[in-house]
Scaffold this motif. Structure first.
Motif, PDB file in Angstrom:
ATOM      1  N   TYR A 140       0.810  -1.223   0.000  1.00  0.00           N
ATOM      2  CA  TYR A 140       0.000   0.000   0.000  1.00  0.00           C
ATOM      3  C   TYR A 140       0.847   1.277   0.000  1.00  0.00           C
ATOM      4  N   THR A 141       2.125   1.163   0.324  1.00  0.00           N
ATOM      5  CA  THR A 141       2.983   2.347   0.263  1.00  0.00           C
ATOM      6  C   THR A 141       3.821   2.382  -1.009  1.00  0.00           C
ATOM      7  N   ALA A 142       3.731   1.345  -1.840  1.00  0.00           N
ATOM      8  CA  ALA A 142       4.519   1.291  -3.069  1.00  0.00           C
ATOM      9  C   ALA A 142       4.026   2.321  -4.082  1.00  0.00           C
ATOM     10  N   ARG A 143       4.937   2.789  -4.908  1.00  0.00           N
ATOM     11  CA  ARG A 143       4.575   3.725  -5.973  1.00  0.00           C
ATOM     12  C   ARG A 143       3.666   3.039  -6.974  1.00  0.00           C
ATOM     13  N   ARG A 144       2.644   3.752  -7.401  1.00  0.00           N
ATOM     14  CA  ARG A 144       1.672   3.192  -8.332  1.00  0.00           C
ATOM     15  C   ARG A 144       1.920   3.710  -9.748  1.00  0.00           C
ATOM     16  N   TYR A 145       1.553   2.899 -10.742  1.00  0.00           N
ATOM     17  CA  TYR A 145       1.705   3.250 -12.147  1.00  0.00           C
ATOM     18  C   TYR A 145       0.389   3.014 -12.878  1.00  0.00           C
ATOM     19  N   SER A 146       0.297   3.619 -14.055  1.00  0.00           N
ATOM     20  CA  SER A 146      -0.918   3.456 -14.853  1.00  0.00           C
ATOM     21  C   SER A 146      -0.562   3.021 -16.267  1.00  0.00           C
ATOM     22  N   PHE A 147      -0.028   1.816 -16.373  1.00  0.00           N
ATOM     23  CA  PHE A 147       0.296   1.258 -17.677  1.00  0.00           C
ATOM     24  C   PHE A 147      -0.931   0.546 -18.231  1.00  0.00           C
ATOM     25  N   GLN A 148      -2.032   1.282 -18.342  1.00  0.00           N
ATOM     26  CA  GLN A 148      -3.294   0.721 -18.801  1.00  0.00           C
ATOM     27  C   GLN A 148      -3.848   1.544 -19.957  1.00  0.00           C
ATOM     28  N   GLY A 197     -12.834   7.852 -22.669  1.00  0.00           N
ATOM     29  CA  GLY A 197     -12.488   9.117 -22.044  1.00  0.00           C
ATOM     30  C   GLY A 197     -11.343   9.828 -22.734  1.00  0.00           C
ATOM     31  N   MET A 198     -10.934   9.311 -23.897  1.00  0.00           N
ATOM     32  CA  MET A 198      -9.801   9.873 -24.634  1.00  0.00           C
ATOM     33  C   MET A 198     -10.181  10.042 -26.095  1.00  0.00           C
ATOM     34  N   SER A 199      -9.622  11.056 -26.725  1.00  0.00           N
ATOM     35  CA  SER A 199      -9.768  11.148 -28.174  1.00  0.00           C
ATOM     36  C   SER A 199      -8.974  10.012 -28.803  1.00  0.00           C
ATOM     37  N   TYR A 200      -9.258   9.692 -30.075  1.00  0.00           N
ATOM     38  CA  TYR A 200      -8.509   8.612 -30.694  1.00  0.00           C
ATOM     39  C   TYR A 200      -7.027   8.955 -30.769  1.00  0.00           C
ATOM     40  N   GLN A 201      -6.706  10.222 -31.054  1.00  0.00           N
ATOM     41  CA  GLN A 201      -5.302  10.613 -31.145  1.00  0.00           C
ATOM     42  C   GLN A 201      -4.581  10.376 -29.820  1.00  0.00           C
ATOM     43  N   ASP A 202      -5.230  10.745 -28.706  1.00  0.00           N
ATOM     44  CA  ASP A 202      -4.614  10.512 -27.394  1.00  0.00           C
ATOM     45  C   ASP A 202      -4.533   9.022 -27.081  1.00  0.00           C
ATOM     46  N   TRP A 203      -5.572   8.286 -27.451  1.00  0.00           N
ATOM     47  CA  TRP A 203      -5.568   6.842 -27.237  1.00  0.00           C
ATOM     48  C   TRP A 203      -4.412   6.200 -28.000  1.00  0.00           C
ATOM     49  N   ARG A 204      -4.240   6.620 -29.243  1.00  0.00           N
ATOM     50  CA  ARG A 204      -3.175   6.055 -30.078  1.00  0.00           C
ATOM     51  C   ARG A 204      -1.793   6.362 -29.497  1.00  0.00           C
ATOM     52  N   GLN A 205      -1.615   7.545 -28.939  1.00  0.00           N
ATOM     53  CA  GLN A 205      -0.342   7.890 -28.319  1.00  0.00           C
ATOM     54  C   GLN A 205      -0.082   7.016 -27.089  1.00  0.00           C
ATOM     55  N   GLN A 206      -1.119   6.761 -26.296  1.00  0.00           N
ATOM     56  CA  GLN A 206      -0.953   5.895 -25.136  1.00  0.00           C
ATOM     57  C   GLN A 206      -0.649   4.469 -25.568  1.00  0.00           C
ATOM     58  N   TRP A 207      -1.283   4.022 -26.650  1.00  0.00           N
ATOM     59  CA  TRP A 207      -0.966   2.690 -27.171  1.00  0.00           C
ATOM     60  C   TRP A 207       0.500   2.629 -27.599  1.00  0.00           C
ATOM     61  N   ARG A 208       0.984   3.640 -28.273  1.00  0.00           N
ATOM     62  CA  ARG A 208       2.377   3.649 -28.727  1.00  0.00           C
ATOM     63  C   ARG A 208       3.338   3.607 -27.533  1.00  0.00           C
ATOM     64  N   LEU A 209       2.970   4.298 -26.455  1.00  0.00           N
ATOM     65  CA  LEU A 209       3.819   4.280 -25.263  1.00  0.00           C
ATOM     66  C   LEU A 209       3.883   2.878 -24.669  1.00  0.00           C
ATOM     67  N   LYS A 243       8.747  12.644 -22.738  1.00  0.00           N
ATOM     68  CA  LYS A 243       7.605  13.473 -22.357  1.00  0.00           C
ATOM     69  C   LYS A 243       6.564  12.660 -21.592  1.00  0.00           C
ATOM     70  N   GLN A 244       6.388  11.398 -21.995  1.00  0.00           N
ATOM     71  CA  GLN A 244       5.364  10.555 -21.381  1.00  0.00           C
ATOM     72  C   GLN A 244       5.800   9.942 -20.050  1.00  0.00           C
ATOM     73  N   GLY A 246       9.072  10.760 -18.380  1.00  0.00           N
ATOM     74  CA  GLY A 246      10.080  11.497 -17.635  1.00  0.00           C
ATOM     75  C   GLY A 246      11.475  10.914 -17.780  1.00  0.00           C
ATOM     76  N   LYS A 247      11.613   9.826 -18.562  1.00  0.00           N
ATOM     77  CA  LYS A 247      12.898   9.181 -18.774  1.00  0.00           C
ATOM     78  C   LYS A 247      13.114   8.920 -20.258  1.00  0.00           C
ATOM     79  N   THR A 248      14.371   8.902 -20.667  1.00  0.00           N
ATOM     80  CA  THR A 248      14.659   8.453 -22.016  1.00  0.00           C
ATOM     81  C   THR A 248      14.433   6.945 -22.077  1.00  0.00           C
ATOM     82  N   PRO A 249      14.248   6.375 -23.272  1.00  0.00           N
ATOM     83  CA  PRO A 249      14.085   4.925 -23.357  1.00  0.00           C
ATOM     84  C   PRO A 249      15.233   4.151 -22.710  1.00  0.00           C
ATOM     85  N   THR A 250      16.470   4.598 -22.926  1.00  0.00           N
ATOM     86  CA  THR A 250      17.632   3.914 -22.345  1.00  0.00           C
ATOM     87  C   THR A 250      17.601   3.960 -20.826  1.00  0.00           C
ATOM     88  N   ASN A 251      17.289   5.142 -20.268  1.00  0.00           N
ATOM     89  CA  ASN A 251      17.237   5.266 -18.809  1.00  0.00           C
ATOM     90  C   ASN A 251      16.081   4.420 -18.235  1.00  0.00           C
TER      91      ASN A 251
END
Length: 258
Positions: A140-148, A197-209, A243-244, A246-251
């Protein structure tokens, strides 16, 4: 015995213990759509997992764990995963999240998961109590992520949804989606906004991420990932990723394997 082979059939729900753990070595695995009466925590220190839910896709990168509540229909697809751990909890005995949750696994939580995954399935409840209490404190104290990624449920997009887990799928531009299902781009935008809850353009960007995270976790080179996802250059992909996340792909990759 808590260590199982890739082809071992296992059903945590047949055990009465409040916590059941397993450890397994797998390379490629597709669980098929299923559900459990118990809640499940799934973790793998290496490799990447995809989860298909009824209304969302999830990516589980290395060093992260996912909590799957009881009775949640899901399909887990593992690629290049080794030594994954899975813990199943009787949620009547613990205070557990009611939603899918992805968390960072620190050193203490990892040690607890490793320990609990190797418990014998008939371990006395009183011998598990202290470790379970510490586990949930850390959880419950761990950092949470939203890879959904939420999914549109409109029947016209059924084939589109079915293609999402294909290894070669590349989310098309909005014009292609519109022409494929016989509607206008404005209708596609309206459908995605209403159902995700997202435009298709935003959805597509999240899919790419999420796809980028999956490919990077499989040790694919940054330039190859950029090309696979249709970016105009490596630098354009790196800027997008930073931008998505906060880290470069390598980092991002380096932090995931520490």
């Amino acid at each position: 015995m808590a260590i199982i082979e890739q082809d071992t059939e296992f059903d945590a729900d047949v055990f009465s213990a409040s916590v059941i753990g397993i450890a397994a070595d797998v390379g490629q695995h597709d669980s098929g759509v299923h559900r459990h009466n118990k809640g499940q925590l799934l973790y793998a220190p290496q490799g990447c997992m995809n989860f298909a839910l009824d209304n969302a896709l999830c990516i589980l990168p290395p060093t992260k764990a996912v909590w799957i509540p009881p009775q949640t229909r899901h399909r887990a697809i593992m690629t290049n995963v080794v030594a994954y751990r899975s813990l199943y909890f009787d949620c009547a005995q613990f205070s557990t999240p009611a939603e899918i949750r992805i968390i960072e696994v620190n050193a203490l939580l990892k040690a607890l998961i490793d320990k609990m995954a190797l418990w014998p399935w008939d371990k006395p409840e009183e011998e598990m109590a202290n470790s379970c209490a510490l586990f949930w404190e850390e959880f419950y104290t761990a950092r949470r992520y939203s890879f959904q990624l939420p999914l549109p449920l409109d029947l016209r997009l059924r084939r589109f949804r079915q293609q999402l887990l294909s290894e070669r799928f590349l989310a098309p531009d909005i014009g292609t989606v519109a022409s494929t299902i016989g509607v206008s781009p404005k209708t596609v935008t309206r459908l995605f906004k209403a159902e995700t809850g997202m435009s298709y353009q935003d959805w597509r960007q999240q899919w790419r991420l999420l796809k980028a995270i999956e490919l990077l976790s499989s040790a694919m080179q940054v330039s190859a990932v950029a090309y696979s996802l249709g970016f105009s250059s490596d630098s354009a992909f790196i800027a997008f990723f930073k931008k998505q996340t906060g880290k470069t792909p390598t980092n991002f990759v380096n932090s995931a394997v520490k």
